[in-house]
Design a protein around this motif. Structure first.
Motif, mmCIF file in Angstrom:
data_model
loop_
_atom_site.group_PDB
_atom_site.id
_atom_site.type_symbol
_atom_site.label_atom_id
_atom_site.label_comp_id
_atom_site.label_asym_id
_atom_site.label_seq_id
_atom_site.Cartn_x
_atom_site.Cartn_y
_atom_site.Cartn_z
ATOM 1 N N SER A 1 98.638 80.027 75.937
ATOM 2 C CA SER A 1 98.726 80.798 74.707
ATOM 3 C C SER A 1 99.895 80.274 73.870
ATOM 4 N N PRO A 2 99.862 80.436 72.543
ATOM 5 C CA PRO A 2 98.754 80.965 71.759
ATOM 6 C C PRO A 2 97.560 80.012 71.754
ATOM 7 N N ARG A 3 96.398 80.580 71.593
ATOM 8 C CA ARG A 3 95.183 79.775 71.743
ATOM 9 C C ARG A 3 95.038 78.704 70.679
ATOM 10 N N TYR A 4 95.622 78.903 69.495
ATOM 11 C CA TYR A 4 95.480 77.878 68.470
ATOM 12 C C TYR A 4 96.282 76.620 68.777
ATOM 13 N N LEU A 5 97.111 76.671 69.829
ATOM 14 C CA LEU A 5 97.844 75.486 70.275
ATOM 15 C C LEU A 5 97.301 74.918 71.579
ATOM 16 N N ALA A 6 96.211 75.500 72.087
ATOM 17 C CA ALA A 6 95.715 75.131 73.412
ATOM 18 C C ALA A 6 95.004 73.791 73.430
ATOM 19 N N GLY A 7 94.580 73.280 72.285
ATOM 20 C CA GLY A 7 93.865 72.019 72.259
ATOM 21 C C GLY A 7 92.411 72.164 72.689
ATOM 22 N N PRO A 8 91.665 71.073 72.656
ATOM 23 C CA PRO A 8 90.237 71.128 72.964
ATOM 24 C C PRO A 8 89.971 71.125 74.458
ATOM 25 N N VAL A 9 88.719 71.372 74.803
ATOM 26 C CA VAL A 9 88.246 71.195 76.174
ATOM 27 C C VAL A 9 87.233 70.059 76.172
ATOM 28 N N ASP A 10 86.775 69.678 77.353
ATOM 29 C CA ASP A 10 85.860 68.543 77.420
ATOM 30 C C ASP A 10 84.402 68.977 77.540
ATOM 31 N N SER B 1 87.322 70.386 63.379
ATOM 32 C CA SER B 1 87.676 69.035 63.806
ATOM 33 C C SER B 1 87.756 68.951 65.324
ATOM 34 N N SER B 2 87.925 67.728 65.837
ATOM 35 C CA SER B 2 87.737 67.468 67.263
ATOM 36 C C SER B 2 88.749 68.152 68.163
ATOM 37 N N ALA B 3 89.941 68.469 67.669
ATOM 38 C CA ALA B 3 90.946 69.106 68.514
ATOM 39 C C ALA B 3 90.906 70.629 68.441
ATOM 40 N N ALA B 4 89.938 71.188 67.731
ATOM 41 C CA ALA B 4 89.855 72.647 67.618
ATOM 42 C C ALA B 4 89.544 73.273 68.977
ATOM 43 N N PRO B 5 90.277 74.297 69.389
ATOM 44 C CA PRO B 5 89.947 74.985 70.642
ATOM 45 C C PRO B 5 88.528 75.539 70.588
ATOM 46 N N VAL B 6 87.766 75.297 71.619
ATOM 47 C CA VAL B 6 86.363 75.696 71.616
ATOM 48 C C VAL B 6 86.213 77.210 71.514
ATOM 49 N N GLU B 7 87.218 77.960 71.951
ATOM 50 C CA GLU B 7 87.139 79.420 71.884
ATOM 51 C C GLU B 7 87.095 79.911 70.441
ATOM 52 N N ALA C 1 85.327 86.030 61.708
ATOM 53 C CA ALA C 1 85.212 85.680 63.134
ATOM 54 C C ALA C 1 86.206 84.594 63.507
ATOM 55 N N ILE C 2 86.454 83.653 62.581
ATOM 56 C CA ILE C 2 87.435 82.598 62.858
ATOM 57 C C ILE C 2 88.837 83.182 62.897
ATOM 58 N N THR C 3 89.191 83.995 61.910
ATOM 59 C CA THR C 3 90.548 84.544 61.868
ATOM 60 C C THR C 3 90.784 85.525 63.018
ATOM 61 N N THR C 4 89.733 86.196 63.455
ATOM 62 C CA THR C 4 89.865 87.080 64.621
ATOM 63 C C THR C 4 90.097 86.269 65.879
ATOM 64 N N ALA C 5 89.358 85.168 66.015
ATOM 65 C CA ALA C 5 89.491 84.331 67.208
ATOM 66 C C ALA C 5 90.846 83.633 67.257
ATOM 67 N N ILE C 6 91.324 83.173 66.102
ATOM 68 C CA ILE C 6 92.573 82.415 66.104
ATOM 69 C C ILE C 6 93.772 83.311 66.394
ATOM 70 N N THR C 7 93.661 84.612 66.102
ATOM 71 C CA THR C 7 94.771 85.539 66.344
ATOM 72 C C THR C 7 94.609 86.337 67.628
ATOM 73 N N ASP C 8 93.534 86.111 68.365
ATOM 74 C CA ASP C 8 93.335 86.810 69.634
ATOM 75 C C ASP C 8 94.487 86.471 70.581
ATOM 76 N N PRO C 9 95.226 87.467 71.058
ATOM 77 C CA PRO C 9 96.381 87.168 71.924
ATOM 78 C C PRO C 9 96.010 86.768 73.341
ATOM 79 N N ALA C 10 94.748 86.942 73.725
ATOM 80 C CA ALA C 10 94.353 86.610 75.091
ATOM 81 C C ALA C 10 94.499 85.113 75.332
ATOM 82 N N PRO C 11 95.061 84.701 76.473
ATOM 83 C CA PRO C 11 95.182 83.261 76.764
ATOM 84 C C PRO C 11 93.828 82.641 77.038
#
Length: 286
Positions: free
Chosen positions: A16-25, A91-97, A201-211
């Motif tokens: 967390s925060p999820r917007y810094l978590a990077g992408p998954v494969d 973009s490619s580094a966006a967290p899939v969540e 939905a994007i702004t809700t997901a980006i601010t979700d505090p859940a890891p």
């Protein structure tokens, strides 16, 4: 915040925060909501994956071998043979969540055509999650912008009417959302006619505090100064021992679907390397 990461290659971590978590494969979690709505799935010889709505009014591309840094491209059409009504990209580094938040909302809106003709205003509706999360708002004559408390994520909204052709080409953005830092930086964009419920939905997901869950290779490049990384605790087994979740188990728990199985091939589409440095985000090509 964490100051060092354990060196167990098999370990999984909460980030967390999820917007810094990077992408998954894998792209599975973001595809699942649409596959559950019976969107058809196809791929090209390069490994790019495409989902199409049953009525052909919307399409998603997972562009693992695309021409630029756009990995996810979603478009809606009033006329399947015409220009898109709206386009949203990640973009490619966006967290899939965060992409999953968008596709989940799209699946919910799809049933009654709200994905085509849902209201695009008030824009303030999409900004509410940012305000609730303590993001700082700046008002200028031509735009409204927000910055996260750590200033490592943000949103920009253009107030004036944009040129539709320029928007669809990626030359102008009504909504531009960014996150991450350095090699893990990413952006998402929405054109003017993207329903406000989908932007929300994007702004809700980006601010979700859940890891979110990441494996060892995906956290090594993250900044120890900006990200909190916590090892997942092993779960007790029937015999009284402890079992550490595997990467595949974590993926299944998030998506319930193997993209490889959906494609009936041993491996899914080529994944962009986590932490690879994106090319400049602009201009985007839609």
């Amino acid at each position: 915040m964490s100051t060092s990461f354990p060196e167990d290659p098999s370990a999984l971590y909460h980030v967390s925060p999820r917007y810094l978590a990077g992408p998954v494969d894998i792209g599975d979690p973001a595809l699942r909501p649409l596959l559950d709505q019976n969107w058809s799935l196809d791929k090209d010889p390069l490994g790019n994956v495409f989902l199409t709505a049953p009525d052909h009014s919307a399409r998603l591309g997972y562009l693992a071998e695309g021409e630029d840094e756009t990995l996810w491209k979603i478009a809606a059409y009033e006329d399947p043979f015409g220009a898109p009504l709206w386009v949203s990209t990640f973009s490619s580094a966006a967290p899939v969540e965060i992409v999953e938040g968008f596709t989940t909302a799209l699946a919910q809106q799809y049933g009654d055509d709200a994905h085509l003709h849902g209201p695009v205003r008030p824009a303030a509706r999409a900004m509410e999650p940012l305000l609730k999360a303590g993001w700082a708002r700046t008002d200028e004559p031509g735009y409204i912008s927000f910055d996260s408390p750590d200033r490592l994520a943000g949103l920009s909204y253009r107030k004036h009417v944009l040129n539709r052709a320029a928007e669809l080409r990626g030359g102008e953005d009504k909504w531009l959302i960014r996150g991450g830092a350095g090699a893990a930086s990413w952006d998402a964009a929405c054109t003017s006619l993207v329903p406000v419920a989908l932007v929300t939905a994007i702004t809700t997901a980006i601010t979700d505090p859940a890891p979110v869950v990441r494996h060892h290779a995906q956290v090594r490049h993250l900044s120890r100064e900006t990200v909190t990384v916590t090892p997942l605790r092993p779960t007790p087994t029937a015999g009284g021992g402890l079992e550490q979740p595997t990467r595949s188990q974590a993926a299944k728990s998030r998506s319930g679907l193997s993209l490889a199985a959906a494609l009936e091939s041993p491996a899914g589409p080529p994944a962009r390397a986590a932490g690879s440095a994106p090319a400049p985000a602009t201009p985007r090509h839609r």
